[in-house]
Design a protein around this motif. Structure first.
Motif, short mmCIF file in Angstrom:
data_model
loop_
_atom_site.label_atom_id
_atom_site.label_comp_id
_atom_site.label_asym_id
_atom_site.label_seq_id
_atom_site.Cartn_x
_atom_site.Cartn_y
_atom_site.Cartn_z
N ALA A 11 0.81 -1.22 0.00
CA ALA A 11 0.00 0.00 0.00
C ALA A 11 0.84 1.27 0.00
CB ALA A 11 -0.93 0.01 1.21
N LEU A 12 2.12 1.17 0.24
CA LEU A 12 2.97 2.36 0.35
C LEU A 12 3.06 3.10 -0.98
CD1 LEU A 12 5.96 0.96 2.46
CD2 LEU A 12 3.87 2.07 3.27
N ASN A 13 3.08 4.43 -0.90
CA ASN A 13 3.29 5.26 -2.08
C ASN A 13 3.96 6.56 -1.65
OD1 ASN A 13 1.13 7.29 -1.42
ND2 ASN A 13 -0.21 5.52 -1.73
N ASP A 14 4.24 7.44 -2.59
CA ASP A 14 4.99 8.67 -2.29
C ASP A 14 4.10 9.86 -1.98
OD1 ASP A 14 3.93 9.04 -4.79
OD2 ASP A 14 5.83 9.48 -5.78
N SER A 15 2.83 9.62 -1.63
CA SER A 15 1.91 10.72 -1.37
C SER A 15 2.07 11.30 0.05
CB SER A 15 0.47 10.27 -1.56
OG SER A 15 0.11 9.27 -0.62
N GLU A 50 2.22 -10.15 4.72
CA GLU A 50 1.67 -10.62 3.45
C GLU A 50 2.78 -11.16 2.53
OE1 GLU A 50 -0.42 -7.28 1.84
OE2 GLU A 50 -2.09 -7.46 3.27
N ASN A 51 3.96 -11.32 3.09
CA ASN A 51 5.13 -11.79 2.34
C ASN A 51 5.56 -10.82 1.24
OD1 ASN A 51 5.80 -14.05 3.80
ND2 ASN A 51 4.83 -15.50 2.40
N HIS A 52 5.13 -9.58 1.34
CA HIS A 52 5.65 -8.55 0.44
C HIS A 52 7.01 -8.10 0.95
CE1 HIS A 52 1.26 -7.74 -0.72
NE2 HIS A 52 1.86 -8.28 -1.76
N ARG A 53 7.86 -7.73 0.02
CA ARG A 53 9.22 -7.29 0.37
C ARG A 53 9.47 -5.90 -0.20
NH1 ARG A 53 13.54 -11.53 -1.42
NH2 ARG A 53 12.79 -10.90 -3.48
N ILE A 54 10.36 -5.19 0.47
CA ILE A 54 10.74 -3.87 -0.02
C ILE A 54 12.17 -3.58 0.42
CG2 ILE A 54 10.02 -2.47 1.97
CD1 ILE A 54 8.75 -0.52 -0.14
N HIS A 55 12.86 -2.83 -0.41
CA HIS A 55 14.23 -2.40 -0.09
C HIS A 55 14.17 -1.06 0.63
CE1 HIS A 55 17.75 0.15 -1.20
NE2 HIS A 55 18.39 -0.88 -0.69
N ALA A 56 14.99 -0.92 1.67
CA ALA A 56 15.09 0.34 2.40
C ALA A 56 16.54 0.80 2.42
CB ALA A 56 14.57 0.17 3.83
N PHE A 57 16.72 2.11 2.37
CA PHE A 57 18.08 2.67 2.38
C PHE A 57 18.21 3.67 3.51
CE2 PHE A 57 21.29 5.79 0.96
CZ PHE A 57 22.38 4.94 0.89
N VAL A 83 8.85 7.32 0.73
CA VAL A 83 8.72 6.25 -0.25
C VAL A 83 9.02 6.85 -1.62
CG1 VAL A 83 7.18 4.56 -1.32
CG2 VAL A 83 6.95 5.08 1.11
N LYS A 84 9.96 6.24 -2.33
CA LYS A 84 10.34 6.74 -3.65
C LYS A 84 10.20 5.64 -4.68
CE LYS A 84 13.62 10.20 -1.90
NZ LYS A 84 14.99 10.76 -2.01
N PHE A 85 9.85 6.04 -5.89
CA PHE A 85 9.74 5.08 -6.98
C PHE A 85 11.06 5.06 -7.76
CE2 PHE A 85 5.32 5.78 -6.00
CZ PHE A 85 4.75 4.53 -6.21
N LYS A 99 9.24 0.44 -6.00
CA LYS A 99 9.43 1.49 -5.01
C LYS A 99 10.35 1.00 -3.89
CE LYS A 99 5.10 -0.20 -3.07
NZ LYS A 99 3.65 0.04 -2.91
N HIS A 100 10.89 1.93 -3.15
CA HIS A 100 11.71 1.60 -2.00
C HIS A 100 11.57 2.67 -0.93
CE1 HIS A 100 15.41 3.48 -4.27
NE2 HIS A 100 14.30 4.09 -4.55
N ILE A 101 12.07 2.36 0.26
CA ILE A 101 11.92 3.21 1.43
C ILE A 101 13.23 3.96 1.70
CG2 ILE A 101 11.75 3.15 3.96
CD1 ILE A 101 9.76 0.86 3.66
N TYR A 102 13.09 5.22 2.10
CA TYR A 102 14.24 6.01 2.54
C TYR A 102 14.01 6.49 3.97
CZ TYR A 102 16.84 6.45 -1.84
OH TYR A 102 17.60 6.18 -2.95
N PHE A 103 14.94 6.15 4.87
CA PHE A 103 14.88 6.69 6.22
C PHE A 103 15.30 8.16 6.18
CE2 PHE A 103 15.21 2.90 9.32
CZ PHE A 103 14.43 2.10 8.49
N ASN A 104 14.73 8.95 7.10
CA ASN A 104 15.12 10.34 7.23
C ASN A 104 15.29 10.70 8.70
OD1 ASN A 104 12.44 11.12 8.26
ND2 ASN A 104 11.74 10.78 6.15
#
Length: 283
Positions: A11-15, A50-57, A83-85, A99-104
């Protein structure tokens, strides 16, 4: 745990950036600039219930805030991140996601002992070994595979430009295809050490985030900073192969029967009446 709404990774997006997720850290590795050897930051593959995966930086300037609490296999509640595409030109991605995740500086990352969500220990995006050959020209992604180790890995030591190195080579099979695998230096040594601890034969290996390479027309799978391997893991794909081996159904080749073209039959009168165009095309 507090009653906070947790979003699924799908469900994640850059909004917005005020997301909260409950995840497990499957893999953590350092990002190093290949040319300058500069430390760029930490990379993490997270999985959810849900066994979905995502990369985070996590950028180098922020790693001191998070690295002491990050541990492969641990559960986390993470809030307030970007969240960035992907733009499309990034290479060797560990997760096939857009998409992937960026910590701030506002990101909160708390380790949790338990969660009401059932998050599996590991999640993979497994491909058949045949697919590796088809993907050899596509360097956008790393790849996950599973197979039986065909023979015990062997170590080869070498010297190049005055520097000592080593490779560990072996072959895996999924019952229909074979694939050569090459692990370099310390990563290969780690595999050999793990093999010494495994008693159940044959050994079934899952290779996560392997890098497809080609040298002298030979396609193989090599290790990359994101690469992990798991020997005789409790994952359902390993259990399925073990069952297939026990039932003697593992080594099978599917033959596709091609229907033979039926030879047309004509009597003399029909043959004499055939037009030149038909004879040229069909006979």
């Amino acid at each position: 745990m507090s009653f906070i709404e947790h979003s699924s990774l799908s469900a994640l997006n850059d909004s917005r950036y005020d997301w909260t997720i409950s995840v497990r850290a499957q893999a953590i590795w350092q990002g190093i600039n290949k040319q300058t050897k500069e430390f760029r930051g930490l990379n993490v593959v997270f999985i959810d219930d849900e066994n979905h995966r995502i990369h985070a930086f996590i950028a180098a300037t922020l790693t001191d805030k998070f690295k002491k609490d990050l541990e492969e296999g641990a559960l986390y509640e993470i809030s307030n991140f970007s969240v960035k595409f992907y733009k499309g030109d990034e290479t060797y991605r560990a997760v096939r996601s857009g998409k992937h995740i960026y910590f701030n500086t506002d990101t909160l990352c708390s380790k949790v002992v338990d969660t009401c969500l059932k998050i599996q220990p590991l999640s993979f995006d497994l491909y058949c070994l045949d697919d590796v050959y088809a993907l050899k020209k596509d360097n956008r992604f790393l790849i996950d595979v599973v197979g039986v180790v065909d023979a015990k890995p062997t170590k080869i030591e070498y010297t190049k430009d005055g520097i000592n190195g080593s490779i560990v080579k072996f072959t895996v099979t999924d019952g229909k295809s074979y694939l050569n695998v090459t692990f370099f230096n310390a990563f290969g040594d780690t595999l050999l050490e793990a093999f010494e601890q495994k008693k159940e034969e044959p050994v079934i290996i899952i290779i996560a985030s392997g890098k497809i390479s080609e040298w002298n027309d030979e396609v193989s799978l090599a290790n990359y900073p994101a690469t992990r391997f798991y020997l005789n893991n409790n994952h359902h794909c390993v259990k399925r192969i073990r069952t297939s081996l026990a039932e003697s159904t593992f080594y099978q080749i599917d033959f596709i029967e091609e229907a033979e073209d039926e030879v047309p039959k004509f009597n003399v009168k029909e043959l004499l009446s055939l037009k030149d165009e038909y004879i040229e095309v069909n006979l």
